[in-house]
Every structure is written in C-alpha cells, then in structure tokens.
Motif scaffolding. Sequence first.
Motif, mmCIF file in Angstrom:
data_model
loop_
_atom_site.group_PDB
_atom_site.id
_atom_site.type_symbol
_atom_site.label_atom_id
_atom_site.label_comp_id
_atom_site.label_asym_id
_atom_site.label_seq_id
_atom_site.Cartn_x
_atom_site.Cartn_y
_atom_site.Cartn_z
ATOM 1 N N THR A 528 0.845 -1.197 0.000
ATOM 2 C CA THR A 528 0.000 0.000 0.000
ATOM 3 C C THR A 528 0.877 1.242 0.000
ATOM 4 N N VAL A 529 0.474 2.206 -0.801
ATOM 5 C CA VAL A 529 1.117 3.507 -0.829
ATOM 6 C C VAL A 529 0.037 4.550 -1.088
ATOM 7 N N GLY A 530 -0.101 5.514 -0.187
ATOM 8 C CA GLY A 530 -1.150 6.518 -0.314
ATOM 9 C C GLY A 530 -2.508 5.855 -0.369
ATOM 10 N N PRO A 531 -3.350 6.252 -1.343
ATOM 11 C CA PRO A 531 -4.678 5.647 -1.418
ATOM 12 C C PRO A 531 -4.711 4.367 -2.248
ATOM 13 N N TYR A 532 -3.569 3.849 -2.636
ATOM 14 C CA TYR A 532 -3.545 2.732 -3.575
ATOM 15 C C TYR A 532 -2.987 1.468 -2.932
ATOM 16 N N THR A 533 -3.571 0.346 -3.324
ATOM 17 C CA THR A 533 -3.089 -0.973 -2.970
ATOM 18 C C THR A 533 -2.718 -1.690 -4.257
ATOM 19 N N VAL A 534 -1.492 -2.181 -4.311
ATOM 20 C CA VAL A 534 -0.984 -2.828 -5.530
ATOM 21 C C VAL A 534 -0.732 -4.293 -5.225
ATOM 22 N N THR A 535 -1.313 -5.168 -6.052
ATOM 23 C CA THR A 535 -1.192 -6.607 -5.863
ATOM 24 C C THR A 535 -0.208 -7.184 -6.873
ATOM 25 N N MET A 536 0.787 -7.886 -6.359
ATOM 26 C CA MET A 536 1.761 -8.555 -7.218
ATOM 27 C C MET A 536 1.396 -10.027 -7.344
ATOM 28 N N ALA A 537 1.452 -10.564 -8.575
ATOM 29 C CA ALA A 537 1.158 -11.973 -8.819
ATOM 30 C C ALA A 537 2.224 -12.538 -9.748
ATOM 31 N N GLY A 538 2.440 -13.829 -9.619
ATOM 32 C CA GLY A 538 3.452 -14.490 -10.436
ATOM 33 C C GLY A 538 4.462 -15.183 -9.559
ATOM 34 N N PHE A 550 1.314 -6.706 -11.899
ATOM 35 C CA PHE A 550 0.921 -5.779 -10.835
ATOM 36 C C PHE A 550 -0.414 -5.149 -11.208
ATOM 37 N N ARG A 551 -1.352 -5.215 -10.265
ATOM 38 C CA ARG A 551 -2.668 -4.605 -10.454
ATOM 39 C C ARG A 551 -2.836 -3.494 -9.413
ATOM 40 N N VAL A 552 -3.098 -2.281 -9.884
ATOM 41 C CA VAL A 552 -3.254 -1.119 -9.009
ATOM 42 C C VAL A 552 -4.743 -0.909 -8.734
ATOM 43 N N GLY A 553 -5.076 -0.739 -7.487
ATOM 44 C CA GLY A 553 -6.459 -0.462 -7.097
ATOM 45 C C GLY A 553 -6.489 0.523 -5.939
ATOM 46 N N ARG A 554 -7.623 1.153 -5.752
ATOM 47 C CA ARG A 554 -7.777 2.052 -4.603
ATOM 48 C C ARG A 554 -8.095 1.220 -3.368
ATOM 49 N N GLY A 559 -12.390 -2.110 -7.686
ATOM 50 C CA GLY A 559 -12.139 -1.747 -9.081
ATOM 51 C C GLY A 559 -10.683 -1.401 -9.346
ATOM 52 N N PRO A 560 -10.172 -1.723 -10.544
ATOM 53 C CA PRO A 560 -8.773 -1.410 -10.861
ATOM 54 C C PRO A 560 -8.589 0.071 -11.170
#
Length: 631
Positions: A528-538, A550-554, A559-560
């Motif tokens: 998490t950074v600021g208002p965003y949560t980023v999910t790493m996969a692989g 990497f998928r960026v979401g609030r 929603g992405p």
Amino acid sequence: MRRLPPRPWRSVSGLLALILVAAIGLLGFASPASAHGGLAMSTPAANATVSEPLTAVQLYFTEQVVPTAFFAIAAPGGGRVDNGWTHGTPRQLDQPVREYFLVDGKFEPREYTTGFPAVVTVAHLPAVGRYTVSYLSVASDGEPVRGTMSFRYTGPVTAAPQGWSPPTNQPDPALVAAAEQHGHDGQASQPPAAPSGSASPAVAVPMPAVEDNGPPGWAWAAGAVAIMLALVGLVAWRRHPAAVGAVFGRARASRKTARRPDTRSRPGARKSRTPGRTGTPGRAGSPGRTGSPGRTDTSRRAAADVSAVHDVAPAAAARLSNPRLALLVGGLVVALLAGFGLGRLGAGERSGVSGTRPSAASGQLAGGSAASAGDGHRHAPGTGAHTHPGDGPDQAQAAGAWVSAAGYTLQPVQRSQQPGVRADYRFRIVGADRQPATRFAIVHEKPLHLIVVGRDLGGYQHLHPSMAADGTWSVPLELARPGGYRVYADFSVIAPDGTQLPLVLGVDHHVPGGYTPAALPPVQPQATVGPYTVTMAGTPTVGVSAPITFRVGRTGDSGPVRPEPYLGAYGHLVVVREGDLGYVHVHPEPELADGVVTFWLTAPSVGRYRAFLDFQVDGTVHTVQYTIDLS
C-alpha cells in the motif's frame, strides 16, 4: 616515350571489386540461425487462439529434453497452472528443422524431421487471456535450451482439481548450473578446446530453431550476388567484346611479347641489321645512333604491342563508362543489398519457432558483468518488456556490482554525507581516456537513471540527475538514516564510433552515525502507498523467464486503477538481491492487459530480493515495495 592514355576502366573494375568484397564480408557475417535441441513446434501452436478447454500443452524439441528439465505455465494473472510433465511419444514434425553445428570452424547443417515432445499438464484454466509456457533444459552438447511460448485462451473457465495448489518449485540447481556454464540466451558460447589434430566437437549456435522452408537466407543472398555478377559479365561481353578483350587481355599480351621475340614487321619498329646497333633513346627505329644499353628492337616491339592494346582500351573504356554501365553497377548494388536483406529477413521469419512472447524482449534479471551487457538500452520508447544491462541470468554476478566496466568508471565527487541533510550528489562517468563522457543516449526519457538503495534494502530512491558541460552530473540527495548505501548509475553511453553501450555502474556511499540495519519485511502479495493498494502476482523462477504482474487499485475499492505512462512505460521495476546488492531495472510490456502491468523476470540464483515498483496515477509517482524469497 609514348604517354599511355587514361584508363577509366580501372575505376570501374575497382568499384566492382569493392562491391564483391563487401558482399563476401556481409555474407560471411550472416551466420545461420539455429538452436541445438531447440523447440521446433508446439500444440497448441505458438500465438494460437484456443477456444476449447485443454488439459496439456505439448512442446516438440529436436531432441529429448533431460529428465530434470523444468516447465511452468503462467495464467493471465501470473499464477502457475502447470501440474507436472512427462516425455511424450516422438512424432514427425510438421516441417523439418535445420540446425547448424560448428565443426572445425565451419557451420555444418543437420536436418531434423522428428519431434520429441514434453507433455506439460494444465491443471485448470482460471481466466480468459494469454497463457505462457516457460521451459529450461540442456542439450546433449551442453548448450542451454530455454525460452517461452504463448497462446491465447478464449474458452470457458475451468475449475482446479480438488486439493490442488499452484506449484512453487524452482528448477533443479544442477540444471541451472549446467545451463549457465555455456552462457546466456542468444549468446554463442565458445566450443571446448579440442586436442591438436582432432576435429572440434559439434557446437550449436544458441539461437531459436529454424524451420526449413528452403535454403537459408544467406544462401539466397549469395545466389543473388553470383547471378548479378554473371549477368554483368555476360552483358559486358556481348555489348563490348573489344573492351572486355582489352581489359582481360592486356596483361596476357604484355607477358607474351616479353617472353618471345616477334619477327613481324610493325610500323615504327625496325629490325636491327647490325648486332648491337640500337636506336636513339626515346625514339624507336632511329638507325645509326647509339642508344641506351639493353634497349633492343625486341623490347621496342613488346612496347609497341602494349601500346596497340592501349589504343583499343581508351575507346572501349569510354564505352564502358557510359550510363549503361552506371545502371549495371547500380543494379548490382541494389541486388546485393536486396539479396542480403531478404536473406536476413527470411532467416528472421523462420526463426522464433519457440513462440516467444509478443512484443517482449528477453526479460531476465540482470546477470553477468556490465561489461558484457546485452542490448537492454537499444530500443525506442514503448519497446516491450525487457531488462537493462546484462540480460541473461548469472549466479556469480549481477549488474551494478562493479564501479568500472567496458572502459568506463563511475567517479563520485564525494563518498559520504551527513544524515538528514540535503546535499548535491555529484559524479562523473570517465572513459578509458580519463576524460568525462558527455554523450549519452536518451533512454526512457532520461539520459541517466540514478538508483540509491541501502545495504539493508531500504531507503530506495529513483533519481534523474542533470549533467553540466564538463560531464559532471549532480542531483539533490537526502538520506535520513546512517549506514551504507549503494548508488547505481544506469545509462547508455554513446561510444566514439556512434554505437550505444548500455551500462550499470555501482559505487558505495556512506552516511556516518549509529547504524542499525532493518530486517527484511516478510513476503506479502500486496503493498500500500497513499490511497492505492498494488497486488503482485506471479512466481519468479531461477533461470527461467516468468511473468510478474501488478494490479493497481484504490484501497477499499475492488475496481482497478489504470496507471499512467511514466518515463515512457506503465511502470519501472527495480529488483535488488540481498547480500551483494545485485541490480536489475525492468520495464514492462507496452500495453496493459485488463489494467494489469506485466513484467518478465528471470532470477539469477536462489536468495532473497527486494522489488521496487514505480508507477504514476493522476500525475503523481508512487513507489511500492515487495520481498521476494527464493531461498
């Protein structure tokens, strides 16, 4: 003495000789593309679209892969869906494959018509999109066999088997070591030394296998050159026989007259009636006057023969230098370049049978010294996923481990600064001539990227310094915590010959004070950074290229969020290895897939890493961090 007329045909023949030499040189460097034991075909085919569920992928190689070979299938989200593999039953290839072996310094072809399949089981198909199969093996001559192939799935989603979980296994360490012993992807390794007097062992060029759709491209080019040379000679002979005879007969005529006396009577050349009686020097056929010793009537007759030939040459040469000859020479040049280009293009079209991922260069964690860097910087903005210098995994070294490479040295003006104080960090890139380099290529919108990371893998910063006219770079730098840091200069210098040399140089930097290293955070798929949560996969894999997404979401919203381009890409991923601080700067594929940013990564060894992702939303750049544990 008769003054010989100018001979324009010399310039023409010189030009033709120069073209021929260039052709031989170009064809000599157009080495055949091949890959010993490489992938010849697959089911489904590379880049095919599959609309019905499938339970396995079959990869057909030109020889059977080793029992310890590694295979992985990545779903669109980056997670693995493979469920083991087995050897299949050999079958005839749809098209024969030709591979080349280096024997006694020469490439010798060998044709393969049988494919040896590795059947990789697909556990389930969790989503519509692109699936990628990665593989690693070693050929019978020790060359690495690695790569990827992809296909697109548009059918229904299938469920995972009960109790099944995505695999996390890594390739056998002995397999990785054997593959690395012979070099990296796309680089020809040196054949082992052979005893004196014995034949060198066959070594394949480690490039993608080539389907045999006819003669190799370089053969077509050679044929084109030979045909054009024959046509030029034929046309010249039919249109200007006298000229051709004059050009090619001149030396023969002069040699003939020098070898034997000519008893024929010629104007301006008289026989000497009295032995030893010679003519006046410089005037042939002046009896009764003493001339230079040794200047006999026979030698005058030889000179007259040569002169007679030259009397024909000027007119013939004039005809040879007309616009028709210019057109012939121009046609030869065009045919040469076209033949060579078509040959190279043909080879390129037949290569890549392995189905490398579209729009993506070799995405491998940097390995090898920066001196042997790959083409990581030689691309236009928007180029597909790739890494920076040293493409190709290496267990011993990683980019940024050296302060000097390829004749260039990173020279900082200062090696330390006080904690919490903002100060200009200044440095130069000095060449082998001990002068600061001042010519740099613009890579991802900047001439140089400066990365700063603490020895405990904290304190990451991605900066872009500016260069003064004297080659001194500077950028404001503030380091809050005491301790040791590593500063990486990632750039592409323009060499004196105009080529671009990509390099990563690293140097230590020190902040005095009490140092307490921070523990490496645990492995977490989200940051998490600021208002965003980023999910790493692989699943990063040692020695094998694997997709990392990497998928960026609030935060709190399912929603992405669509990232914006930043420095010419949708994200920048820096990965640093714990311990030696081995470095790689990875760029993603040029397009988003359902809002997901995809990188391709090959880990050089087991161990722990810290990954830093820079991305931009609404004009603001954010950085998220992850721990990767391959120990």
